[in-house]
Design an enzyme around this catalytic site. Structure first.
Site, PDB file in Angstrom:
ATOM      1  N   LYS A 146      35.913  39.572  40.700  1.00  0.00           N
ATOM      2  CA  LYS A 146      34.457  39.574  40.533  1.00  0.00           C
ATOM      3  C   LYS A 146      34.005  39.139  39.136  1.00  0.00           C
ATOM      4  CE  LYS A 146      32.370  40.259  43.564  1.00  0.00           C
ATOM      5  NZ  LYS A 146      32.087  39.254  44.637  1.00  0.00           N
ATOM      6  N   SER A 175      29.795  44.648  39.757  1.00  0.00           N
ATOM      7  CA  SER A 175      30.054  43.676  40.815  1.00  0.00           C
ATOM      8  C   SER A 175      31.242  44.102  41.675  1.00  0.00           C
ATOM      9  CB  SER A 175      30.305  42.300  40.187  1.00  0.00           C
ATOM     10  OG  SER A 175      30.428  41.331  41.191  1.00  0.00           O
ATOM     11  N   HIS A 226      44.227  36.681  41.042  1.00  0.00           N
ATOM     12  CA  HIS A 226      43.672  37.785  40.239  1.00  0.00           C
ATOM     13  C   HIS A 226      44.793  38.500  39.483  1.00  0.00           C
ATOM     14  CE1 HIS A 226      39.693  37.254  41.735  1.00  0.00           C
ATOM     15  NE2 HIS A 226      39.899  37.748  42.935  1.00  0.00           N
TER      16      HIS A 226
END
Length: 296
Positions: free
Chosen positions: A48, A140, A110
């Protein structure tokens, strides 16, 4: 689809010192053995932090010239596969990456820097890291985990903040993540480290810097087209970029692309939470060269 059981919320566990879920560790061996090519481009972020945004920019920079059905019929998550994802009933990211026919291959992750497969470093691949300020990133991520049916249950906002400060979220500590990649930049010249806040402030400038890093010459017209395509509201409406076709998300709870703003954290933190967070942040972020903006 109605009679399919809803996917179950994942359980977190410690994996080589980082909080993970099986959705991102099940294909660990094949991910670690991934054969990168010298022209592969790896997009890395903490979850995010602008991954989809930068993925779309890179896809357009490299392949915007191709027939438009590429952009209008193939979802971005298929054009830029997510290396470590492995969710039941869906192609794994590693299979998607291995099956890409485009060159360069754009691949996202990620992973904290220490989890990146060795071959990316050996092949001296170009990497783009996007970092977002901790407060907005946490807000987020919280909203995302509420609507992603395969994420762990986020619990309450206040308990989520405590877990964020302790690094007990999927993909581990935000602090370790942004610092680890920042540290890597010192020794690995093919890493371009970007800030989400800079992108919001002046997307055109950031696209110019990306083009220059990637050795691309982008005409004024091409850049204008890209700028229009990657406007937050346009991406949010675009079914190929807004993840509305991704089966494990509940858009009734929240859209995948929610606000795309800098400073939305002010609508979530109480004064006391903000003070507690700032106090802790100072202890964890001691490097004066790595500075974030929480408003622009």
């Amino acid at each position: 689809v109605d009679n399919m059981d809803p996917p179950s919320r994942a359980e977190m566990f410690d994996f080589h010192g980082v909080c993970m879920t099986q959705n991102f560790t099940n294909t660990w061996e094949s991910v670690q053995n991934f054969k990168a090519r010298p022209d592969d481009i790896l997009i890395a972020t903490y979850p995010k932090a602008g991954t989809t945004w930068v993925s779309n920019i890179l896809d357009l920079l490299h392949f915007g010239w191709m027939p438009s059905e590429r952009q209008t019929t193939i979802p971005l998550y298929d054009r830029v596969p997510f290396l470590e994802i492995c969710v039941p009933n869906m192609h794994s990211g590693i299979d998607q990456a291995n099956n890409l026919t485009t060159s360069p291959r754009l691949i996202k992750t990620h992973f904290p820097v220490q989890f990146v497969p060795e071959s990316f470093w050996e092949q001296k691949c170009k990497m783009i890291y996007v970092a977002r300020n901790a407060k907005d990133n946490m807000v987020s991520y919280f909203h995302f985990e509420c609507m992603s049916m395969v994420s762990p249950d986020p619990g309450s906002w206040s308990s989520y903040m405590q877990r964020f400060m302790k690094g007990k979220l999927v993909f581990g500590s935000w602090y370790d993540h942004v610092k680890g990649w920042w540290e890597k930049k010192r020794t690995y010249p093919n890493l371009h480290y970007m800030f989400y806040e800079d992108m919001v402030e002046d997307t055109g400038r950031e696209i110019d810097q990306l083009s220059s890093f990637l050795g691309l010459s982008t005409s004024a017209k091409e850049k204008e087209n890209i700028l229009n395509e990657v406007l937050f509201d346009n991406m949010k409406k675009n079914k190929m970029t807004n993840y509305s076709s991704f089966p494990v998300m509940d858009f009734k709870i929240s859209p995948f692309m929610r606000k795309g703003k800098v400073g939305d954290w002010k609508n979530h933190f109480t004064v006391a939470q903000n003070e507690e967070f700032d106090e802790d942040y100072k202890k964890q972020m001691k490097d004066p060269t790595l500075q974030f903006r929480t408003e622009i």
